[in-house]
Each structure stands twice: as C-alpha cells, then as structure tokens.
Design a protein around this motif. Structure first.
Motif, PDB file in Angstrom:
ATOM      1  N   LYS A  82       0.839  -1.200   0.000  1.00  0.00           N
ATOM      2  CA  LYS A  82       0.000   0.000   0.000  1.00  0.00           C
ATOM      3  C   LYS A  82       0.872   1.247   0.000  1.00  0.00           C
ATOM      4  N   VAL A  83       0.482   2.231  -0.743  1.00  0.00           N
ATOM      5  CA  VAL A  83       1.188   3.518  -0.708  1.00  0.00           C
ATOM      6  C   VAL A  83       0.160   4.629  -0.893  1.00  0.00           C
ATOM      7  N   ASP A  84       0.194   5.588   0.026  1.00  0.00           N
ATOM      8  CA  ASP A  84      -0.745   6.709  -0.006  1.00  0.00           C
ATOM      9  C   ASP A  84      -0.109   7.993  -0.502  1.00  0.00           C
ATOM     10  N   ILE A  85       1.208   8.100  -0.323  1.00  0.00           N
ATOM     11  CA  ILE A  85       1.920   9.338  -0.640  1.00  0.00           C
ATOM     12  C   ILE A  85       3.223   8.999  -1.357  1.00  0.00           C
ATOM     13  N   LEU A  86       3.462   9.635  -2.474  1.00  0.00           N
ATOM     14  CA  LEU A  86       4.746   9.531  -3.179  1.00  0.00           C
ATOM     15  C   LEU A  86       5.328  10.922  -3.320  1.00  0.00           C
ATOM     16  N   VAL A  87       6.572  11.075  -2.891  1.00  0.00           N
ATOM     17  CA  VAL A  87       7.286  12.346  -3.079  1.00  0.00           C
ATOM     18  C   VAL A  87       8.530  12.074  -3.913  1.00  0.00           C
ATOM     19  N   ASN A  88       8.589  12.673  -5.079  1.00  0.00           N
ATOM     20  CA  ASN A  88       9.761  12.549  -5.961  1.00  0.00           C
ATOM     21  C   ASN A  88      10.689  13.728  -5.699  1.00  0.00           C
ATOM     22  N   SER A  89      11.648  13.503  -4.784  1.00  0.00           N
ATOM     23  CA  SER A  89      12.537  14.585  -4.364  1.00  0.00           C
ATOM     24  C   SER A  89      13.961  14.428  -4.879  1.00  0.00           C
ATOM     25  N   ALA A  90      14.335  13.230  -5.311  1.00  0.00           N
ATOM     26  CA  ALA A  90      15.704  13.007  -5.777  1.00  0.00           C
ATOM     27  C   ALA A  90      15.999  13.885  -6.996  1.00  0.00           C
ATOM     28  N   GLY A  91      17.180  14.478  -7.009  1.00  0.00           N
ATOM     29  CA  GLY A  91      17.539  15.316  -8.149  1.00  0.00           C
ATOM     30  C   GLY A  91      19.006  15.692  -8.132  1.00  0.00           C
ATOM     31  N   ILE A  92      19.530  16.015  -9.307  1.00  0.00           N
ATOM     32  CA  ILE A  92      20.916  16.459  -9.435  1.00  0.00           C
ATOM     33  C   ILE A  92      20.960  17.710 -10.306  1.00  0.00           C
ATOM     34  N   HIS A  93      22.086  18.407 -10.248  1.00  0.00           N
ATOM     35  CA  HIS A  93      22.281  19.636 -11.018  1.00  0.00           C
ATOM     36  C   HIS A  93      23.665  19.576 -11.648  1.00  0.00           C
ATOM     37  N   ASP A  94      23.826  20.184 -12.802  1.00  0.00           N
ATOM     38  CA  ASP A  94      25.130  20.313 -13.438  1.00  0.00           C
ATOM     39  C   ASP A  94      25.244  21.745 -13.937  1.00  0.00           C
ATOM     40  N   ARG A  95      25.991  22.567 -13.195  1.00  0.00           N
ATOM     41  CA  ARG A  95      26.048  24.005 -13.471  1.00  0.00           C
ATOM     42  C   ARG A  95      27.122  24.334 -14.499  1.00  0.00           C
TER      43      ARG A  95
END
Length: 250
Positions: A82-95
């Motif tokens: 069961k899953v009620d909440i998904l948060v997609n927070s993973a991320g990277i940056h290349d400046r």
C-alpha cells in the motif's frame, strides 16, 4: 485535516536536503515513511529518525531502470503493498554552460530529474489508482518557470516535471489521486552550497530579489508537502506550488 496517521509514504532522495525535510515532516504528521536514496548516509539518517516515527531505508540507484524497479519493489513491499503518498525529491544539477555540457551529461540529469520521476509515478500510480486514493508530490523548481543561468539540463528537466505533473493530474484526478508539485525557491541546501559562497557574484542579486530576505529551508518545504499529502488538499490537483519567499512574484 492535516493528520497523516496511518498513511504510508515513499520519498525518493529522502536522506538529505529537501527530501529529508519532507520525509521528516510527513513522519511527524503521522505517516510511515520509506526513504529511497543512494547516499551512504541513508542508514544513519533512518536511525536518527526512528525514535520519532516509523521509517525504513531502501538503497536505490535511480539513474537506471533496473535500479529503480528494484528500489520501488522493495519500498512497496516494506509498506505491505500500500502507498498513499509519493514524493519525488531526488535530483541532481550540473552548473555548466551549454557548450561545456556534453549530451551524455545532459542525459544524466534528465534521467534522474525527469525519467525517474515518470517511472516512480507510473509504478506507484498503479497502486493508488487501484486503491482509489493517493497523493503524488513532485519537486519542481523556480526553473520550471524561468530559464536560469548555466542550467540547461536542470531547467529542461524541471520544466518537464511541471508538465508531467499537470498531465498526470488530468489522467488520475478522477480516480481519487491528486498529483501536484512543489517549486522551491533558493534553498540553503548542499546542492546550492556554491551559490551561497560569499565570493559568488550572483549572491547579492539573488538575495535582493527574495522579499522574505532569507533563503528557504527543508522545513519550509516540509510544511507544504504535509498540506499536499493531507485531506486538506483533496480538491487540489495539477498545481505547481512555489515555496520561494515571494521570489516568483517579484
């Protein structure tokens, strides 16, 4: 309406920065949380949080399809399907400027910041649609709205996250699944440590544009996430919510 007791949540990139702030806020509101991260700090963070709420760790490499599938399967197993909440927070940056950023490195940013978000939404969305309920929260950015500077890959990926959020909202709102995004402004996190250096010539310009007169924190974003994950947001869908101290309104 903001109580998340009994809710089951998955947070990618949950061991650091905004992801950790969001995971902590969800847990403090009553949710059971699975953190998916590649950080060597993951187990340490979970041990830190365990006295406060029910939390699990899943080591996952979101840069590959196989890595994501394995991590997502482990996460949903820990939550007993069961899953009620998904948060997609993973991320990277290349400046790097466009001429200095090879296509292969552009694709690395897109893979984690956009393709992995789509994959997670698709994977966990099936369960939510079957349940007839669920909250998805994607991490957009100010660069969902603006072009940024030396941020071609990041801006492209976050623009795509904004459109993905709205498109999935159109598909799933009728099934009781709300899909929204948070667009953080300038946040005092590890990702932005270079921008925060006093020698950075852009720092005074950035500071001058923030009406709140400070950079944001993971706790600032956590509050917005609890709202979007709660029953208080049952009629909120397809929104990209700025959490930026007024930056976008300037």
């Amino acid at each position: 309406m903001f109580d998340l007791t009994g809710k089951k949540a998955v947070v990618t990139g949950g061991a650091r920065g905004l992801g950790k702030g969001i995971a902590t806020a969800l847990g403090n509101a009553g949710a059971e949380v699975v953190l998916i991260d590649i950080s060597h700090q993951l187990d340490h963070i979970v041990q830190e949080l365990k006295p406060r709420f029910k939390v699990h760790s899943v080591y996952g490499d979101l840069s590959t399809f196989a890595g994501r599938e394995e991590a997502f399967q482990k996460a949903i197993s820990l939550l007993n399907g069961k899953v009620d909440i998904l948060v997609n927070s993973a991320g990277i940056h290349d400046r790097r400027a466009c001429f200095d950023l090879p296509v292969t490195d552009f694709n690395k940013v897109m893979e984690i910041n956009h393709t992995a978000v789509y994959h997670a939404c698709q994977f966990f969305g099936k369960t939510m649609v079957e349940q007839g309920s669920g909250k998805m929260i994607n991490l957009a950015s100010m660069l969902t709205f603006f072009g940024g500077f030396n941020a071609t890959a990041y801006a492209a990926s976050k623009g795509a996250v904004g459109q993905l959020t709205k498109s999935l909202s159109n598909e799933w709102a009728g099934y009781g699944v709300q899909v929204n995004a948070i667009a953080p402004g300038y946040m005092a996190t590890e990702m932005n440590k270079d921008l925060l250096e006093e020698t950075n010539e852009r720092l005074p310009q950035i500071n001058a544009r923030i009406p709140a007169r400070r950079w944001g924190t993971p706790e600032d974003v956590g509050g917005a996430a609890v709202f979007l994950a709660s029953d208080a947001a049952n009629y909120v869908s397809g929104v990209i919510l700025p959490v930026d101290g007024g930056y976008a309104a300037r």
